[in-house]
Design an enzyme around this catalytic site. Structure first.
Site, mmCIF file in Angstrom:
data_model
loop_
_atom_site.group_PDB
_atom_site.id
_atom_site.type_symbol
_atom_site.label_atom_id
_atom_site.label_comp_id
_atom_site.label_asym_id
_atom_site.label_seq_id
_atom_site.Cartn_x
_atom_site.Cartn_y
_atom_site.Cartn_z
ATOM 1 N N HIS A 283 17.974 -19.473 -0.843
ATOM 2 C CA HIS A 283 18.844 -20.566 -1.310
ATOM 3 C C HIS A 283 18.831 -20.506 -2.847
ATOM 4 O O HIS A 283 19.271 -19.531 -3.426
ATOM 5 C CB HIS A 283 18.305 -21.875 -0.719
ATOM 6 C CG HIS A 283 19.203 -23.072 -0.866
ATOM 7 N ND1 HIS A 283 20.465 -23.019 -1.371
ATOM 8 C CD2 HIS A 283 18.991 -24.385 -0.563
ATOM 9 C CE1 HIS A 283 21.007 -24.227 -1.370
ATOM 10 N NE2 HIS A 283 20.124 -25.076 -0.891
ATOM 11 N N HIS A 322 26.854 -14.920 1.865
ATOM 12 C CA HIS A 322 26.801 -16.377 1.908
ATOM 13 C C HIS A 322 27.097 -16.833 3.322
ATOM 14 O O HIS A 322 27.895 -16.198 4.011
ATOM 15 C CB HIS A 322 27.844 -16.977 0.948
ATOM 16 C CG HIS A 322 27.560 -18.384 0.588
ATOM 17 N ND1 HIS A 322 27.938 -19.432 1.374
ATOM 18 C CD2 HIS A 322 26.894 -18.900 -0.468
ATOM 19 C CE1 HIS A 322 27.530 -20.549 0.801
ATOM 20 N NE2 HIS A 322 26.885 -20.267 -0.304
ATOM 21 N N ASP A 378 24.793 -16.922 -7.498
ATOM 22 C CA ASP A 378 23.534 -16.511 -8.123
ATOM 23 C C ASP A 378 23.580 -15.120 -8.735
ATOM 24 O O ASP A 378 22.659 -14.726 -9.434
ATOM 25 C CB ASP A 378 22.411 -16.554 -7.080
ATOM 26 C CG ASP A 378 22.190 -17.963 -6.586
ATOM 27 O OD1 ASP A 378 21.988 -18.838 -7.433
ATOM 28 O OD2 ASP A 378 22.234 -18.185 -5.366
#
Ligand SMILES: CC(C)(COP(=O)(O)OP(=O)(O)OC[C@H]1O[C@@H](n2cnc3c(N)ncnc32)[C@H](O)[C@@H]1OP(=O)(O)O)[C@@H](O)C(=O)NCCC(=O)NCCS
Length: 443
Positions: A283, A322, A378
């Protein structure tokens, strides 16, 4: 309205008005007509499907909640197939370009963009709650010097609940507002305290003449410089990064906040649970993992070797993939632009070349294309943070600061929803049947 029988499968039938699905139970031959609302059926409607009176009734089995809506929410709209993200209806691209983090925080928490007066009042409120209670500062000072700042942040936020016992009164609207403001206001202070502790530096108290993002940079980096003022391009880039992280509907940490909050725990306990969930490398911890991955790869020549290891399942390409985006994450696109702005001030991060080449290969390679693996938020954010001089351990703390308004908005929405109760999933028991206890000597 018409219904058609199918071979045990469920089929949607449009009967002019109410939509339903007809389920045939092949065990009994009985059919059931279940209403469809907003593209969902109610899991509880399945309970009536029973073999006999002793039967508990049918349940759904959905490990990791791959296909289960746990709430009705008006906070964030996300279409993972088309790469669309909107907060309260506003496209993320417009907010990133024109708005500020505190304005977005207001939007998420209150549901609409503020008027000028509302915005000024909100910014004033947040700014005047930035200080943390002395006991929390002392608590942070007691952690070992190598303590991970996310562990510190999680503990510090839970600790705020001890400082504000009034937070337990979650039914009081004014109280909910005050705790919301406190959470958003104090998160950068607690995050920066954790960083200063890690570095063995004295804390820098909040500087309320600065903007939210500039104040955070001052609390991180100012060393005896009362006039500290970051480059406006850096300040803006950080604000945009906070905006991009501000909410992402029912992700792992938000579900944790809602789940803990559903027991009527105070919002500090609930948000602290969200921080715990965010800490994990699948995460929020992914941005830290991306940087460590780029470090390990070391140079562009070693990328083919790394990609081969990913395909052999010995590695994960961190920052890719994702649960809901099966397209380019719109936030990753915006971050790529922010990279240019930051690198214009700091100089280019040498790892950018490795990241860009990884992306180029992955977007062409059948392994990634067939699995719809695209860069997520990210993938590039860590490069910016590193260019700002922020160490990898702090990356997820920055994510948590940005995500706080989203957690707060979702917690408030959960409390206001009359359909919500204490969160309590079911299980399919697969353990031993009843057996008799044997004394230790007889085993
Ligand atoms: C984000 C993530 C946890 C989503 O997981 P998920 O929805 O459960 O997706 P799955 O793990 O089922 O992935 C589907 C397939 O893609 C592969 N895959 C997913 N992400 C991958 C990655 N980053 N690198 C390599 N392979 C990946 C899986 O091995 C699986 O392959 P298979 O079907 O042949 O077994 C996952 O993509 C991941 O671990 N990414 C890296 C961590 C990361 O960047 N997290 C930040 C999210 S914002």
């Amino acid at each position: 309205m018409t219904t058609r029988e199918t071979k045990g499968a469920a089929e949607t039938v449009d009967g002019g008005g109410v939509q339903t699905v007809t389920v045939v139970d092949n065990r009994t031959g009985r059919t059931y007509e279940l209403p469809i609302t907003d593209g969902t059926i109610r899991a509880m409607d399945l309970r009536q499907i029973r073999v006999d009176d002793d039967d508990f009734g049918l349940m759904t089995y959905d490990p990791a909640f791959m296909n289960t809506a746990s709430c009705r929410s008006g906070v964030t709209y996300l279409d993972g197939d088309r790469g669309v993200l909107r907060y309260r209806g506003y496209p993320i691209e417009q907010l990133a370009e024109h708005s500020s983090f505190l304005e977005v925080a207001y939007l998420l928490v209150h549901g609409d963009l503020p008027t000028r007066i509302e915005l000024e009042t909100w910014v004033e409120e947040i700014t005047h709650h930035t200080y943390a209670h002395e006991s929390i500062r002392r608590m942070i000072a007691e952690f070992p010097p190598d303590a991970h700042p996310m562990g510190i942040l999680q503990a510090a936020v839970a600790g705020l609940g001890t400082v504000y016992p009034d937070a337990k009164d979650i039914d009081d609207e004014e109280g909910r507002h005050l705790q919301s403001v406190r959470l958003i206001a104090k998160m950068p202070t607690l995050g920066a305290y954790g960083y200063r502790h890690m570095r063995g530096l004295p804390v820098v108290e909040p500087r309320n003449r600065l903007s939210y993002s500039a104040n955070f940079l001052a609390m991180m980096f100012a060393v005896g410089d009362p006039g500290f003022q970051p480059d406006p391009r850096i300040e803006r880039a950080l604000d945009v990064l906070f905006i991009l992280h501000a909410d992402h509907e029912q992700n792992c940490s938000t579900s944790a906040v809602r789940s803990v909050g559903s027991s009527q725990a105070d919002p500090y306990a609930s948000v602290s649970a969200g921080i715990g969930a965010l800490y994990g490398p699948l995460h929020g911890g992914a941005n830290e993992a991306v940087l460590r991955m780029l470090d390990r790869i070391g140079n562009v020549d070693r990328i083919p070797e790394f990609i081969a290891a990913v395909k052999e399942r010995r590695e994960l390409l961190m920052g890719f993939g994702h649960r809901v985006y099966k397209n380019y994450d719109p936030r990753a696109r915006i971050i790529k632009t922010a990279c240019d702005d930051v690198f214009a001030v700091t100089g280019v991060n040498p790892k950018l070349a490795i990241a860009q080449e990884l992306e180029r290969i992955a977007l062409e390679d059948e392994f990634f294309v067939s699995r719809q693996l695209y860069p997520n938020v990210d993938f590039y954010s860590g490069l910016i943070y590193e260019a700002l001089g922020i160490p990898p351990e702090m990356f997820t703390v920055l994510f948590a600061i940005g995500r706080t308004p989203g957690w707060v908005a979702q917690w408030r929405e959960m409390l206001a929803d009359p359909e919500q109760k204490i969160s309590r999933p079911r299980q399919v028991y697969v353990g031993a049947g009843e057996r008799d206890y044997k004394p230790v000597g007889a085993r």
